[in-house]
Write an enzyme that holds these catalytic residues in place. Structure first.
Site, PDB file in Angstrom:
ATOM      1  CE  LYS A  42      -4.131   1.693   2.406  1.00  0.00           C
ATOM      2  NZ  LYS A  42      -5.060   1.444   3.533  1.00  0.00           N
ATOM      3  CD  GLU A  52     -19.504  -3.523   8.213  1.00  0.00           C
ATOM      4  OE1 GLU A  52     -18.668  -2.718   7.763  1.00  0.00           O
ATOM      5  OE2 GLU A  52     -19.767  -4.633   7.682  1.00  0.00           O
ATOM      6  NE  ARG A  81     -21.898  -4.157   4.176  1.00  0.00           N
ATOM      7  CZ  ARG A  81     -20.753  -4.615   3.669  1.00  0.00           C
ATOM      8  NH1 ARG A  81     -19.602  -4.131   4.105  1.00  0.00           N
ATOM      9  NH2 ARG A  81     -20.752  -5.541   2.749  1.00  0.00           N
TER      10      ARG A  81
END
Length: 623
Positions: free
Chosen positions: A258, A341, A369
């Site tokens: 990254k 979640e 969600r």
């Protein structure tokens, strides 16, 4: 430290990449220079205009390889999550649009079907790509299209989500339905990936060529290729071609870094450069006022120090949701469950059953969600769980999938759940303390993105309501009910209306759901009541207040201002609120229109923007 291109200036240039065919036609020797140019372009445009920076620097070579091996859009390239698609956008001819990245009517920061035929889907919520790929592959199998590939690119962070594993379970069980899963493994999502999966991937990374050894993916029915250096284009292309030719479910394990090529992003352990605002530098300067998130984080840490029963849960967003201070001081009481979640909410229910008071810190858009878990696992059991919803309301440049505009309408359906909306930092601290003191049911506290403004003090209080403004020596023409951070434009609207000779009262309920009973009696004393919220106009706090007044037999018309029943595009928060009529001028105009006498023959049944809840049609204000 700026990125320096090593390109010799020969071979194809980024400006020539108007379609994937140009990428496939480029010589292998020209690709490193092209990758350099892409990174320099991203540094220039994203650090200037804002956007997701670190994730896209990490997938330059991988995206080049994907477009050289597969023929988009004939072959479907599905990205999870969509914030790593800037390079894909560049290679599909959208480089000229990056000057308006994430600006209103400009380039979306996520895949957008309206922008390009190369964008298969546009939901930016994590862990969905494998299910999309499963459905696409089934559709092509049913249609007899056996020569079109379906490729899903998923990060190791997104692979912590439950939906991803549900899809893997289905994909691996169908050996004749080929789907290529490209696992982009950089060890991070918003932060270092946690959990047993992270440990397993780490073992595969350090095993070298692990293709001949059984692993989690082979146990699920996949062929496994890798790990492959995702910054080595030749090796990545070779692995993708091999996967394409196998005609079975395959996982290609690709290792990337990254922030690749930009030292501050590569070394960014705090992930400040995961996404950046406009005109960012290598390290963002300290804001002059604290953010809502930081005020919450500081107050929660103080509460945790005073109460050993307080614990906190994050879904892979420790710093973005403000839990890092508590995690630093009380690491054993903060749990990062990954991008999961649903699990976070039901795990919180278990903690509450065990005698603790969990704080579930989550973006408002991501609570969508886990609605079933809020309803059936927490509220049904009347458990003391507090949901702290960051980025509630309009968030701005991330667009439809990230606006936290659904929470009030969604949570209004949950019996026994109380929702607070602080208008400033002082009230945020007060309401958080009140929420964790509630022991016999769930609570939620919503706050916007950005920095807290100046405190908005109450002139008086009445039955738990804060009276922010009362006109003196005037009649009671209109009651303005301000929800949360919209108090400041509501007060400015009140002053504008007073200049028109109207008597205005402004009230902040603080706890907005269920509707406080005292609001009905206050509304009865006015000619008109108007509610103002930065959530959906339908089914939110305003709708609950209108229903409360009807139930109490109050004849005062109640009208609601809020966001339209539509997917709101990306753009600056202030512009989008103004467009929805939620700035001072829009609020004042709507009140004047509602109170203006109409000739009987031409009087409309309702104002389409500010209609009483009892007669208003189910259409949001047009965008």
């Amino acid at each position: 430290m700026p990125f320096t291109s090593s390109s010799t200036g020969t071979g194809p240039q980024l400006v020539d990449m108007t379609c994937p065919h140009a990428v496939r036609a480029a010589s292998a020797s020209a690709l490193p220079g092209l990758a350099d140019e892409i990174r320099a372009f991203l540094q220039d445009k994203v650090l200037t205009n804002g956007g997701h920076f670190g994730p896209n620097l990490g997938v330059v070579e991988l995206t080049l390889s994907l477009h050289r091996v597969f023929e988009s859009p004939r072959d479907a390239l599905v990205f999870d999550t969509g914030h790593q698609t800037y390079v894909h956008k560049l290679l599909t001819g959208r480089h000229q649009d990056f000057d308006r990245l994430r600006q209103r009517n400009g380039l979306s920061g996520y895949p957008s079907r309206a922008e390009s035929e190369h964008d298969v889907m546009e939901n930016s919520h994590a862990s969905t790509a494998l299910a999309y790929a499963d459905g696409l592959a089934k559709a092509r199998q049913l249609s007899g299209e056996q020569d079109r590939s379906v490729v899903a690119v998923i990060g190791d962070g997104a692979l912590t989500g439950g939906m991803a594993w549900e899809a893997l379970n289905n994909l691996g069980s169908a050996p004749r339905r080929p789907v290529i899963v490209v696992l982009n493994d950089n060890g991070r999502s918003y932060a270092p990936t946690t959990g047993a999966l992270s440990v397993h991937l780490s073992r595969l990374r350090h095993a070298g060529r692990a293709e001949t050894s059984p692993n989690l993916f082979t146990s699920l029915g996949f062929a496994y290729l890798g790990p492959v250096d995702g910054h080595d284009i030749a090796r990545t292309e070779a692995a993708l071609r091999q996967a394409r030719d196998m005609r079975c479910p395959v996982v290609v394990h690709v290792l990337t870094r990254k922030g690749k090529g930009y030292a501050p992003a590569e070394e960014d352990e705090a992930d400040c450069l995961h996404a950046v605002g406009p005109a960012s530098t290598a390290k963002p300067s300290a804001p002059t006022t604290p953010s809502w998130t930081s005020v919450f984080g500081a107050e929660l840490t103080e509460l945790a120090a005073a109460r050993s029963d307080i614990v906190a849960i994050t879904a892979s967003m420790l710093r973005p949701t403000g839990l890092h201070p508590m995690a630093t001081r009380f690491p054993e009481r903060v749990f990062d469950v990954g991008i999961a979640e649903q699990h976070a909410v039901t795990s919180a229910a278990g903690l509450a059953l065990g005698g603790y008071h969990p704080i579930v810190a989550i973006y408002a858009t991501f609570l969508n969600r886990a609605f079933d878990q809020v309803l059936m696992d927490v509220a049904l059991h009347r458990l003391p769980v507090t949901f702290v919803l960051d980025r509630a309301g309009i968030t701005g440049p991330d667009g439809p999938s990230h606006h936290g505009m659904w929470d009030l309408s969604m949570l209004s359906a949950v019996p026994g759940l109380r929702v607070a909306a602080p208008r400033d930092g002082i009230r945020l601290r007060e309401l958080l303390r009140e929420a964790v003191d509630i022991r016999h049911g769930p609570t939620a506290l919503r706050m916007p993105k950005g920095h807290v403004g100046a405190p908005v003090d109450a002139q008086a209080s009445m039955d738990g309501l804060d009276i922010l403004h009362r006109s003196s020596h005037r009649g009671l023409d209109c009651l303005l009910v301000s929800v949360g951070p919209l108090a400041e434009p509501v007060l400015r609207a009140a002053r504008e209306l007073e200049r028109e000779g109207l008597g205005i009262t402004v009230v902040d309920p603080r706890w907005v759901l269920p509707a406080p009973p005292a609001l009905a009696s206050l509304a009865a004393r006015h000619r008109l009541t108007v509610t103002i919220e930065d959530g959906l106009r339908i089914g939110g706090a305003g709708s609950a207040i209108a229903q409360s007044c009807r139930d109490a037999g109050i004849q005062t018309p109640v009208a609601n201002l809020g966001l339209p029943h539509a997917f709101v595009p990306h753009g600056p928060r202030s512009d989008l609120l103004a467009h929805a009529g939620l700035d001072a001028g829009g609020i004042a105009r709507a009140v004047l229109e509602a109170l203006r006498p109409q000739p009987a023959a031409t009087a409309p049944l309702h104002d389409p923007r500010l209609a009483p809840e009892s007669v208003r049609p189910e259409a949001g204000r047009a965008q």
